[in-house]
Design a protein around this motif. Structure first.
Motif, mmCIF file in Angstrom:
data_model
loop_
_atom_site.group_PDB
_atom_site.id
_atom_site.type_symbol
_atom_site.label_atom_id
_atom_site.label_comp_id
_atom_site.label_asym_id
_atom_site.label_seq_id
_atom_site.Cartn_x
_atom_site.Cartn_y
_atom_site.Cartn_z
ATOM 1 N N ARG A 77 0.808 -0.909 -0.125
ATOM 2 C CA ARG A 77 0.452 0.017 -0.141
ATOM 3 C C ARG A 77 0.649 1.425 -0.427
ATOM 4 N NH1 ARG A 77 -3.802 -1.165 4.861
ATOM 5 N NH2 ARG A 77 -2.240 -2.756 6.164
ATOM 6 N N ASP A 78 2.093 1.327 0.856
ATOM 7 C CA ASP A 78 2.862 2.942 0.949
ATOM 8 C C ASP A 78 2.930 2.063 -0.677
ATOM 9 O OD1 ASP A 78 2.598 3.151 3.558
ATOM 10 O OD2 ASP A 78 3.976 1.285 4.217
ATOM 11 N N LEU A 79 4.031 1.790 -1.322
ATOM 12 C CA LEU A 79 4.755 1.847 -2.208
ATOM 13 C C LEU A 79 3.191 2.199 -3.560
ATOM 14 C CD1 LEU A 79 7.307 1.515 -4.241
ATOM 15 C CD2 LEU A 79 6.854 -0.577 -5.085
ATOM 16 N N PHE A 80 2.154 2.019 -3.432
ATOM 17 C CA PHE A 80 1.461 2.089 -4.573
ATOM 18 C C PHE A 80 1.043 3.993 -4.615
ATOM 19 C CE2 PHE A 80 -3.585 3.147 -4.947
ATOM 20 C CZ PHE A 80 -3.608 2.351 -6.634
ATOM 21 N N ARG A 81 0.307 3.900 -3.222
ATOM 22 C CA ARG A 81 0.340 5.428 -2.712
ATOM 23 C C ARG A 81 0.795 6.117 -3.198
ATOM 24 N NH1 ARG A 81 -1.017 6.700 3.224
ATOM 25 N NH2 ARG A 81 1.953 5.784 3.404
ATOM 26 N N GLU A 82 2.621 6.325 -3.159
ATOM 27 C CA GLU A 82 3.698 6.916 -3.629
ATOM 28 C C GLU A 82 4.059 6.583 -5.686
ATOM 29 O OE1 GLU A 82 7.089 8.996 -3.643
ATOM 30 O OE2 GLU A 82 5.762 8.474 -2.183
ATOM 31 N N TYR A 83 3.237 5.532 -5.938
ATOM 32 C CA TYR A 83 3.771 5.359 -7.284
ATOM 33 C C TYR A 83 2.551 6.500 -7.765
ATOM 34 C CZ TYR A 83 6.924 1.631 -8.354
ATOM 35 O OH TYR A 83 8.322 1.180 -8.213
ATOM 36 N N LEU A 84 1.577 6.293 -7.121
ATOM 37 C CA LEU A 84 0.127 7.304 -7.157
ATOM 38 C C LEU A 84 0.403 9.131 -7.326
ATOM 39 C CD1 LEU A 84 -2.853 6.599 -8.512
ATOM 40 C CD2 LEU A 84 -3.634 7.195 -6.014
ATOM 41 N N ARG A 85 0.895 8.955 -6.181
ATOM 42 C CA ARG A 85 1.473 10.502 -5.835
ATOM 43 C C ARG A 85 1.809 11.650 -6.809
ATOM 44 N NH1 ARG A 85 4.813 13.350 -4.118
ATOM 45 N NH2 ARG A 85 6.913 11.644 -3.081
ATOM 46 N N GLN A 86 3.570 10.436 -7.490
ATOM 47 C CA GLN A 86 4.530 10.788 -8.287
ATOM 48 C C GLN A 86 3.034 11.150 -9.647
ATOM 49 O OE1 GLN A 86 8.033 8.796 -8.697
ATOM 50 N NE2 GLN A 86 7.919 8.019 -6.293
ATOM 51 N N LEU A 87 2.805 9.644 -10.034
ATOM 52 C CA LEU A 87 1.741 10.490 -11.528
ATOM 53 C C LEU A 87 0.998 11.167 -11.540
ATOM 54 C CD1 LEU A 87 1.138 6.280 -12.211
ATOM 55 C CD2 LEU A 87 2.280 7.761 -13.424
ATOM 56 N N ASN A 88 0.581 11.298 -10.414
ATOM 57 C CA ASN A 88 -0.308 12.469 -10.425
ATOM 58 C C ASN A 88 0.320 14.336 -10.419
ATOM 59 O OD1 ASN A 88 -3.298 13.947 -9.548
ATOM 60 N ND2 ASN A 88 -2.399 14.269 -8.045
ATOM 61 N N ASP A 89 1.726 14.108 -9.723
ATOM 62 C CA ASP A 89 2.070 15.190 -9.797
ATOM 63 C C ASP A 89 2.642 15.501 -11.047
ATOM 64 O OD1 ASP A 89 1.671 15.449 -7.226
ATOM 65 O OD2 ASP A 89 3.814 15.434 -6.124
ATOM 66 N N ALA A 90 2.742 15.023 -12.099
ATOM 67 C CA ALA A 90 3.470 14.428 -13.134
ATOM 68 C C ALA A 90 2.463 14.829 -13.701
ATOM 69 C CB ALA A 90 4.099 13.940 -13.786
ATOM 70 N N LEU A 91 1.496 14.377 -13.819
ATOM 71 C CA LEU A 91 0.206 15.070 -14.772
ATOM 72 C C LEU A 91 -0.192 16.443 -14.190
ATOM 73 C CD1 LEU A 91 -2.099 11.620 -14.010
ATOM 74 C CD2 LEU A 91 -0.800 12.565 -16.614
ATOM 75 N N VAL A 92 -0.795 16.882 -13.274
ATOM 76 C CA VAL A 92 -0.367 18.176 -13.019
ATOM 77 C C VAL A 92 0.247 18.906 -13.228
ATOM 78 C CG1 VAL A 92 -0.683 19.827 -10.940
ATOM 79 C CG2 VAL A 92 -1.897 17.591 -10.975
ATOM 80 N N TYR A 93 1.697 18.777 -13.376
ATOM 81 C CA TYR A 93 2.433 19.418 -13.493
ATOM 82 C C TYR A 93 3.025 19.811 -15.532
ATOM 83 C CZ TYR A 93 7.706 21.028 -15.131
ATOM 84 O OH TYR A 93 8.544 21.656 -15.761
#
Length: 286
Positions: A77-93
């Motif tokens: 779950r921790d790794l899932f959340r981190e991957y999702l956060r990074q992808l979300n940041d990349a999309l926002v950027y």
């Protein structure tokens, strides 16, 4: 020897069941079917079963019922959340609106988010597995002992029949001797030659002694007595009973070759028939 045994052990949220089935075989042929999580205990189970079952084709089935939903797949779950956060940041950027319905399958395929692992069983669960196996072995042993008692009773009954037929031979022995003597004298009379009566009597006595089956009957009685003693007093007597039955067969065959009389031959055939059934049944005894 055939047999069946079943053992069960209960834990807080699991029930273990061990079933053992055996068929007759000269060697131990052991087959285990158990869930992957219990593979680590296979050597201990094989050792435990091998000590209790000397020979036979033995099939062991281990099953487990659980009251909770379990799966070998694990989500980090921790790794899932981190991957999702990074992808979300990349999309926002990048000025792209995040579509989580599309992102989740992508994240689930990323390295180490989902892993498959085989859990090790606890000491309590190992003890439960051993207890269930011992209970199944105890039931199997009781089943086989009951069947063994029935087989031994049948074998002893057939040994009694062999001795009964042996005793029925006695009335025909004297008649057989007189018949052989009369046949020899009749054949000599037809030749119309002079013979030395004293020498003739000596030769006939020598010939008739060769047809005597007293020694074979005595040895057969001894073998039958020894068969009963071994069947009543020894553990794992199957192989020895097989050897004794072979010796019984030798004496019966010799009686048949010396019989020279139809009624005795009939009784010898009956003895051989019972002996063959004994040999077949002995193979089912450990």
């Amino acid at each position: 020897m055939t047999g069946f045994g079943k053992g069960e052990a209960a834990l807080d949220n699991k029930k273990l069941t061990v079933e053992i089935r055996s068929l007759n075989s000269k060697q131990l042929d052991l087959s285990l079917r158990l869930p992957a999580v219990y593979r680590q205990s296979e050597f201990e189970l094989r050792s435990l079963i091998s000590r209790a079952v000397q020979r036979g084709k033995v099939d062991v089935f281990v099953s487990v019922e659980t009251q909770t939903v379990e799966t070998p797949a694990r989500v980090n779950r921790d790794l899932f959340r981190e991957y999702l956060r990074q992808l979300n940041d990349a999309l926002v950027y990048s000025g792209i609106d995040a579509d989580y319905d599309a992102l989740v399958p992508v994240v689930m395929r990323l390295p180490e988010v989902v892993s498959t692992q085989t859990d090790t069983i606890s000491g309590e669960e190992q003890e439960a597995l051993t207890a269930a196996t011992e209970a199944a072995l105890a039931q199997l042993d009781a089943f086989r002992r009951q069947e063994g008692a029935i087989l031994i009773a049948d074998l002893l009954r057939r040994v009694d029949l062999i001795e009964q037929y042996k005793e029925e031979v006695v009335p025909f022995e004297k008649a057989r001797t007189e018949t052989v003597r009369a046949r020899i004298l009749d054949n000599l009379a037809q030749l119309k030659v002079d013979v030395d009566r004293n020498r003739l009597e000596q030769e006939m006595i020598f010939y008739l002694e060769k047809l005597d089956i007293t020694e074979e009957k005595v040895r057969l009685s001894n073998h039958c007595r020894y068969f009963r003693e071994v069947a009543a007093s020894e553990e794992g007597a199957g192989r020895k009973l097989g050897f004794i039955s072979q010796e019984m067969g030798r004496e019966i065959n010799t009686m048949g070759s010396k019989a020279n009389e139809s009624n005795i031959q009939i009784l010898v055939v009956k003895m051989k028939d019972e002996l063959e059934k004994i040999k077949e049944q002995v193979l089912n005894i450990l």
